[in-house]
Design an enzyme around this catalytic site. Sequence first.
Site, PDB file in Angstrom:
ATOM      1  N   HIS A 143     -12.028  -0.499  -8.437  1.00 19.07           N
ATOM      2  CA  HIS A 143     -13.320   0.219  -8.485  1.00 19.07           C
ATOM      3  C   HIS A 143     -13.177   1.662  -7.990  1.00 19.07           C
ATOM      4  O   HIS A 143     -14.064   2.472  -8.211  1.00 19.07           O
ATOM      5  CB  HIS A 143     -14.412  -0.549  -7.715  1.00 19.07           C
ATOM      6  CG  HIS A 143     -14.427  -0.345  -6.241  1.00 19.07           C
ATOM      7  ND1 HIS A 143     -15.572  -0.398  -5.491  1.00 19.07           N
ATOM      8  CD2 HIS A 143     -13.424  -0.105  -5.367  1.00 19.07           C
ATOM      9  CE1 HIS A 143     -15.282  -0.194  -4.215  1.00 19.07           C
ATOM     10  NE2 HIS A 143     -13.984  -0.017  -4.114  1.00 19.07           N
TER      11      HIS A 143
ATOM     12  N   ASP B  92       0.876  -1.176   0.000  1.00 14.88           N
ATOM     13  CA  ASP B  92       0.000   0.000   0.000  1.00 14.88           C
ATOM     14  C   ASP B  92       0.909   1.220   0.000  1.00 14.88           C
ATOM     15  O   ASP B  92       2.148   1.091  -0.081  1.00 14.88           O
ATOM     16  CB  ASP B  92      -0.953  -0.002   1.214  1.00 14.88           C
ATOM     17  CG  ASP B  92      -2.293   0.689   0.901  1.00 14.88           C
ATOM     18  OD1 ASP B  92      -2.281   1.925   0.732  1.00 14.88           O
ATOM     19  OD2 ASP B  92      -3.326   0.009   0.812  1.00 14.88           O
TER      20      ASP B  92
END
Length: 418
Positions: A317, A273
């Site tokens: 998304h 991340d």
Amino acid sequence: MTSRIEDLALTVATSISQIGDYLRSQSLPFPSFDVDGPVEATLKDVQIEQARQDAMASCLELFSLLQGPRMCLRPCYNAAPMHAIYKFEIAQKVPLVGDISFTDLAVKCGLYEPDLRRIIRFAIIYHRAFLEPRKGYVAHSAASRQLMEDADVRDGIGLMFDDFYPSFARTVDAIETFQGQEPNQTGWALAHNSTHQSTFEYLAEHPSRAARFSGAMKFFSSTVPGNSPSHLLQAFPWGELGAATVVDVGGADGYVSMLLAQSFPKLQITVEDLPHIAQEGKVPLPLRERVRFEAQDFFQEQNVKGADVYLLRWVLHDWPDKQAIQVLRALVPALKSGARVLINDNVAPGQAGLMPLIPEQFIRELDMIMLAAFNAYERELEDWERLVKAADPRFGPIKYTQQSGALLGVLEIEWLGE
Ligand SMILES: C[S@@+](CC[C@H](N)C(=O)[O-])C[C@H]1O[C@@H](n2cnc3c(N)ncnc32)[C@H](O)[C@@H]1O
């Protein structure tokens, strides 16, 4: 012939009777908002859980039909009460046992008592948070107790009411102002005075909000059964991979990877991340050998080369096609022949009203959050196919699996390049 409302009422009656028999036979508590009431409404038995889903969907449709079309146009969604409860840490100031007067609670919170009173009364009626067991006194309900006890719940409520609701309020402005699809041209950007950056760039500059975002993902995953990462564990043959390497791209604080590592003891997992998120702190000791963290900007070339699986859960998304394609392309230099890219994300139905009502409501709600915060969208299967093809023709065809009850599908893509 019976009418729709009679059919719906019958479904409710039949389903509730099945649920009642089941709860009694298993000696399980019946649903209630009492402070000690059960927090988890999902039922383990697949058939009875389906009955619960049917009862909820029928209740919702019945309620709408009984309200009538004009009333359906004006549901009262007001974010201010939950925002205030979050901001002024009201739940944390209500005792778990017994109650507290509005007067004393107002002093503890530093709020004007009449405002506090109406905020709480709204929350009782609309959110089932708190109870007023006697006039002028506040006690916890099962819902407000969660707010007090669980930091992930607070993160979810904070993200929703502190960050997303102001973004919703500026979404129409954003559409009108920008008429564009870039990730900085959003309601979020207008609401947060950050039209020079995407929402994730904004979060990188606001680490406490970024940490809250990660906690909120856990709340949304654990609260909506269809979002549970357990579906991902079942939808892909992880056990057959043996001692495989997995990269959890955009894996936040690694809660999905830790679940994977617990269930499949041979997997070696790297959670990636942004630097302020990818921190090892919370990995339980027994998993530390197999779950490690690495800072990796997923728009830059992937650092972990030759892994067996690259997992993208709830990542693409958040981005419009242009950026989502960049994320997929950044993986390409790391992919060995036969590697799998596993996209675990929502697959929106291609027509409104074909899916059962409640799961479709979740997907449409998330789709609107994608618009407001990211200028992204919930993709249909054809959108995913188009996206993957546009990223690189050497990605193989999508193998699509949707577990029963899951909102997120698993899109398995084999790398056919060298
Ligand atoms: C919606 S969350 C999903 C987290 C997790 N995979 C899950 O299933 O809950 C998206 C994640 O993408 C991360 N992210 C956003 N931009 C990124 C970037 N440029 N590089 C790496 N990670 C990024 C965010 O920090 C966040 O943790």
